[in-house]
Scaffold this motif. Sequence first.
Motif, short mmCIF file in Angstrom:
data_model
loop_
_atom_site.label_atom_id
_atom_site.label_comp_id
_atom_site.label_asym_id
_atom_site.label_seq_id
_atom_site.Cartn_x
_atom_site.Cartn_y
_atom_site.Cartn_z
N GLY A 246 -9.42 -1.84 -5.14
CA GLY A 246 -9.62 -1.32 -6.95
C GLY A 246 -10.19 -0.46 -7.26
O GLY A 246 -10.22 0.10 -8.24
N VAL A 249 -8.07 1.81 -9.86
CA VAL A 249 -8.31 1.30 -11.26
C VAL A 249 -9.02 1.65 -11.45
O VAL A 249 -10.41 1.79 -13.10
CB VAL A 249 -7.97 -0.20 -11.06
CG1 VAL A 249 -7.95 -1.48 -12.34
CG2 VAL A 249 -6.79 -0.46 -10.71
N ARG A 253 -10.05 3.39 -15.53
CA ARG A 253 -11.14 2.56 -16.19
C ARG A 253 -11.83 3.34 -16.80
O ARG A 253 -11.46 3.48 -18.19
CB ARG A 253 -11.16 1.46 -16.18
CG ARG A 253 -11.80 0.35 -17.10
CD ARG A 253 -12.60 -1.07 -16.78
NE ARG A 253 -11.30 -1.87 -15.76
CZ ARG A 253 -11.83 -2.13 -14.85
NH1 ARG A 253 -12.05 -1.91 -13.54
NH2 ARG A 253 -10.52 -3.13 -14.11
N ARG A 286 0.44 2.87 -14.50
CA ARG A 286 -0.75 2.62 -15.18
C ARG A 286 -1.85 3.57 -15.71
O ARG A 286 -2.64 3.33 -16.74
CB ARG A 286 -1.52 2.30 -13.78
CG ARG A 286 -2.84 0.98 -14.41
CD ARG A 286 -3.00 0.47 -12.94
NE ARG A 286 -3.93 2.14 -11.66
CZ ARG A 286 -3.67 1.82 -10.14
NH1 ARG A 286 -3.36 1.22 -9.88
NH2 ARG A 286 -4.00 2.23 -9.92
#
Length: 425
Positions: A246, A249, A253, A286
């Motif tokens: 992750g 991600v 973020r 994404r």
Amino acid sequence: MDVTLLGTGAPLGLPRPDCPCAACATAVGDEARAATALLVDGALLIDLTPGPAFAAARAGQSLAGVRQVLLSHPHEGPAMEVPAGLPTPGRVADGRELALLDGHRIRALAVDIPGTAYEISGPAGERLLYLPPGAAPAGLVDGNGVAGGGYDGAGGNGPYDLVLLDVLGRPDALARLRASGAVDAATDVVAVHLDHDVPPGPELHRRLAAVGARAVPDGSALVVGEYHAVPDLPRRTLVLGGARSGKSVEAERRLAAFPDVLYVATGGGRDGDADWAARISLHRERRPSSWRTVETCDLVPLLAADGPDGGAEATDRPVGSPLLIDCLALWLTHVMDEVGAWDDETWEGGGRKALRERTDALVAAVRATRRPVVAVSNEVGSGVVPATPAGRRFRDELGRLNASFGAECEQVLLVVAGQALALRG
């Protein structure tokens, strides 16, 4: 101008009734939140929370002086009461203004879902912006402001002192406000409409701080224009993690609420590799559509670009659009290819020295950069020892690069099973 948050949660509140999820299970004490509602200087109430009179009393306030009640969104929560003596709740049409006798001015702004945002100006000129749950401004006008009469850079209104919005649900809204100049480094950004899709416990506050925002408990009183509570954003961040941990991600973020992000992909394409193509496609889908992407391993010029022209003031803050570098492991692979580091003879005959020069140049560029940078890298030192000399060489060099790069970063994170652990900062 004083604002009391009678509630800070989503319309259904947090925890949601009869929900067994982790976020709801841990939403106790200060982390329990009723539906968001704002009491401004005791005279203006924006939205309703369950038991508003009791919520006000718990915050040391009274609703006796309220002269106007406005709604920002179609209500989807439990039944709300309107205490006796309060004005009938209403709305202001998009683009229209409402002036209260005590000197407050309210302007209604269009948003991209059903509902209305409100810009509120106090008697002394303080300004706040409140967006309904799940909403972003309906548009920006040439970088000068929110379509429909909000922030107007050309008009000289300047950034808002306080902005309240669904930060984690709509980070793009915050990015657009930053792009227009409606939010700057001195704006106090407070997350409201918090629902059970937010991470439980301290992770919520960490994520908010990473994008320059904060959350406060129900009943908190805010002074519009107060600067001290604005989180300081790191200029350089290194995000480490294993495969599928992750880490990418987490890195994405951290920049989702900022405009003009340049995504630097160091992997490039691989002809005929369907799995690699699928991975690249997943990453692209994404990312926010507003991000730009460049595929390159020439990182030093990017880190040096958009630096300040000089002057002491420029050294206090990041300058230029943010960079997201994903990832350093692929960059190192490319550089080791170029210097012939995989061959033992070439490595001992000058490859080692050439690689050190390239990694030293990268670390020096990170140290000197004025741009916000978030870099991703693999943490490979905890697994099986590679069976080949070349594999062990790559593992060792990546460990050295991570340590050197991380030494120049204000924040270093290790992501394990999707959870970010702060190693520094």
